[in-house]
Design an enzyme around this catalytic site. Structure first.
Site, PDB file in Angstrom:
ATOM      1  N   ARG A  63      30.031 -56.757  14.164  1.00 19.68           N
ATOM      2  CA  ARG A  63      31.168 -56.782  13.247  1.00 19.68           C
ATOM      3  C   ARG A  63      32.209 -57.730  13.824  1.00 19.68           C
ATOM      4  O   ARG A  63      32.511 -57.667  15.018  1.00 19.68           O
ATOM      5  CB  ARG A  63      31.747 -55.367  13.137  1.00 19.68           C
ATOM      6  N   SER A  81      29.536 -51.968  23.480  1.00 16.06           N
ATOM      7  CA  SER A  81      29.360 -50.523  23.664  1.00 16.06           C
ATOM      8  C   SER A  81      28.162 -50.172  24.535  1.00 16.06           C
ATOM      9  O   SER A  81      27.196 -49.546  24.082  1.00 16.06           O
ATOM     10  CB  SER A  81      29.260 -49.870  22.301  1.00 16.06           C
ATOM     11  N   ASP A 106      33.369 -48.769  22.872  1.00 18.07           N
ATOM     12  CA  ASP A 106      33.733 -48.273  21.525  1.00 18.07           C
ATOM     13  C   ASP A 106      34.533 -46.974  21.574  1.00 18.07           C
ATOM     14  O   ASP A 106      35.400 -46.728  20.729  1.00 18.07           O
ATOM     15  CB  ASP A 106      32.491 -48.129  20.622  1.00 18.07           C
TER      16      ASP A 106
HETATM   17  C1  GLC Z   1      25.746 -45.651  24.631  1.00 17.19           C
HETATM   18  C2  GLC Z   1      26.509 -46.652  25.499  1.00 17.19           C
HETATM   19  C3  GLC Z   1      27.995 -46.339  25.511  1.00 17.19           C
HETATM   20  C4  GLC Z   1      28.518 -46.216  24.089  1.00 17.19           C
HETATM   21  C5  GLC Z   1      27.710 -45.188  23.321  1.00 17.19           C
HETATM   22  C6  GLC Z   1      28.163 -45.040  21.875  1.00 17.19           C
HETATM   23  O1  GLC Z   1      25.796 -44.414  25.230  1.00 17.19           O
HETATM   24  O2  GLC Z   1      25.987 -46.625  26.803  1.00 17.19           O
HETATM   25  O3  GLC Z   1      28.703 -47.337  26.212  1.00 17.19           O
HETATM   26  O4  GLC Z   1      29.868 -45.850  24.118  1.00 17.19           O
HETATM   27  O5  GLC Z   1      26.344 -45.561  23.325  1.00 17.19           O
HETATM   28  O6  GLC Z   1      28.041 -46.218  21.170  1.00 17.19           O
END
Ligand code: GLC
Length: 473
Positions: free
Chosen positions: A96, A160, A213
């Site tokens: 995005r 993320s 995130d």
């Molecule tokens: C996975 C990633 C983490 C992220 C989560 C949600 O656990 O390792 O960094 O926050 O997914 O997207």
């Protein structure tokens, strides 16, 4: 449809299975599965205890399983911030790209575009992925015809995955999760690699911050509601971030003037030593076949990328015992990951007398030649078992943070939540709250509010980029 299934259930009582019309063998098989997937209140308590213990370990030392990563985000937004920032989000299904205008007074305008990340890109070279991101940003900027493009744009990069940060925009990728597995990335700096791609393409964009995130979700919500103490994702993956007192982050060695900092827990890695999570053979099979075997096992019992696959494994188990679909599978059902979590949602909300939507998923989408009502009832039960367990395990993570931060005696607080499982999975938030009530009593509902937050990776990342560029993160 049998009476026991037509109940609008929020939890599955094992006694209910006695009312099931199937054969003795089918009943017995469902009962056994019911037991394996049950998380009793006592079990919840022991999970919460181990969780708080692992959180503590992560705050004390580097390299702990629950990594408790300091995010370098210290300031709470006031809502009065202003300016134009870019934000991108990589880590779920799409990339995005957003232009965020912070207008002050908690007001904001966001223009955004989604780009599908080709599956091959998720497992190809990291440099190529970064070039793809830079190209997408370039396309976006051309499309929205941004006037301010003559100046260097500050960008919040929502990435993320677990990144061990050294500064707000520099750090090393610790491992891949959620099906990504690019080469040339682990141990490397995703912020620097993306910056290189911008440089090669002569784009005036500065990666001002690498944002998880969960941290973005927390900050986006805090921009509008200062009582927000936690950001949680229940989506493709799961994780949480919260405000921690600097004094408690004992592994922190640098000077810092701030009293608190947002910590990205990376809670998906909870109990990798397998002390308390009741993993079944279906979980083990999924784990073994995932791109990151042995790691992030809590995430694999909770999040959208995996729940359908657990149900698929259970379904095939019953087929092989000749207890389902007359012992027949289909090429589609035999394919890994074909049973999506969205199919589970469709099945769980199906209350029609003949379970017509369930029939559609099983026969039309998954290609099972024919199903009886009893077959469909059995599959629906499997979905409920997996869905309820996911919600109760999720509650354990929230309860651990509440316990660690000693939140119960305090005034009501808000957890900002994003992600498809929280938003769309039937009864998920209700079942999570039910588990929290078992742990903390009925009035916990007045203490913690879960607030759906959609714009973490846009608004949240932009707020953080703004704080960095103004020198007050
Ligand atoms: C996975 C990633 C983490 C992220 C989560 C949600 O656990 O390792 O960094 O926050 O997914 O997207």
């Amino acid at each position: 449809m049998s009476a026991w299934l037509s109940r609008k259930v929020s939890s599955l009582n094992l006694q209910e299975l006695n009312e099931f019309d199937g054969s003795q063998e089918q009943k017995q098989a469902l009962k056994e599965l019911g037991k394996e997937f049950e998380i009793t209140t006592d079990k919840l308590r022991s999970i919460v205890k181990q969780f708080t213990f692992e959180m503590q370990k992560g705050l004390e030392r580097h390299g702990a399983k629950v990594a408790m990563i300091p995010s370098f985000v210290t300031g709470k937004p006031t809502g009065m911030e202003s300016g134009t920032y870019l934000a991108i989000d990589l880590g779920g299904t799409n990339l995005r790209v957003c232009k965020v205008d912070l207008l002050g007074n908690g007001k904001v305008e966001i223009q955004q575009q989604k780009y599908i990340v080709p599956e091959a890109m998720k497992v190809g070279e990291m440099r190529q992925l970064c070039d793809f991101i830079a190209d997408s940003v370039d396309m976006f900027l051309t499309e929205i015809d941004t006037d301010s493009y003559s100046e260097t744009l500050q960008l919040g990069f929502t990435f993320s995955f677990p990144v061990n940060l050294r500064t707000i925009n520099r750090g090393n990728l610790m491992q891949w999760t959620k099906g990504y597995c690019c080469t040339g990335a682990i141990g490397k700096d995703p912020g620097l690699m993306l910056q290189d791609s911008f440089r090669r393409k002569n784009m005036k964009v500065n990666v001002a911050a690498i944002v998880n995130d969960t941290v973005g979700t927390l900050m986006a919500h805090a921009y509008r509601d200062p009582t927000t103490f936690m950001g949680i994702i229940f989506g493709t993956g799961t994780n949480a971030a919260y405000f921690e007192k600097m004094d408690n982050i004992t592994k922190w060695e640098d000077d810092i003037t701030s009293d608190e900092m947002v910590v990205n827990m990376e809670w998906g890695a909870f109990d990798e030593e397998r002390r308390v999570l009741p993993m079944t053979i279906y979980d083990n099979r999924l784990d073994r076949e995932s791109i990151n075997p042995g790691t992030h096992i809590y995430e694999k019992m909770i999040s959208g990328m995996y729940l359908g696959e657990i149900v698929r494994n259970m379904t095939l188990g019953l087929v092989d015992q000749l207890l389902l679909f007359n012992g027949k599978s289909s090429p589609e059902l035999n394919k890994k990951w074909s049973f999506e979590t969205s199919h589970m949602s469709a099945i769980e909300i199906d209350t029609s007398s003949d379970l017509a939507d369930t029939q559609y998923v099983l026969e039309t989408v998954l290609g099972i030649p024919s199903t009886t009502l009893l077959d469909r009832e059995m599959v629906k039960t499997l979905c409920r078992l997996v869905g309820i367990r996911a919600a109760r395990l999720s509650a354990a993570g929230v309860a651990a943070v509440m316990t660690h931060c000693n939140l119960l005696p305090q005034d009501a607080c808000t957890a900002a939540v994003d992600g498809s499982v929280f938003e769309f999975y039937p009864h998920f938030s209700h079942n999570m709250m039910k588990a929290l009530k078992e742990l903390f009593g009925e009035d916990v509902e007045q203490k913690i509010k879960f607030s759906q937050s959609h714009d973490g990776s846009g608004l949240g990342a932009a707020v953080i980029a703004m704080q960095v560029s103004k020198g007050n993160s």
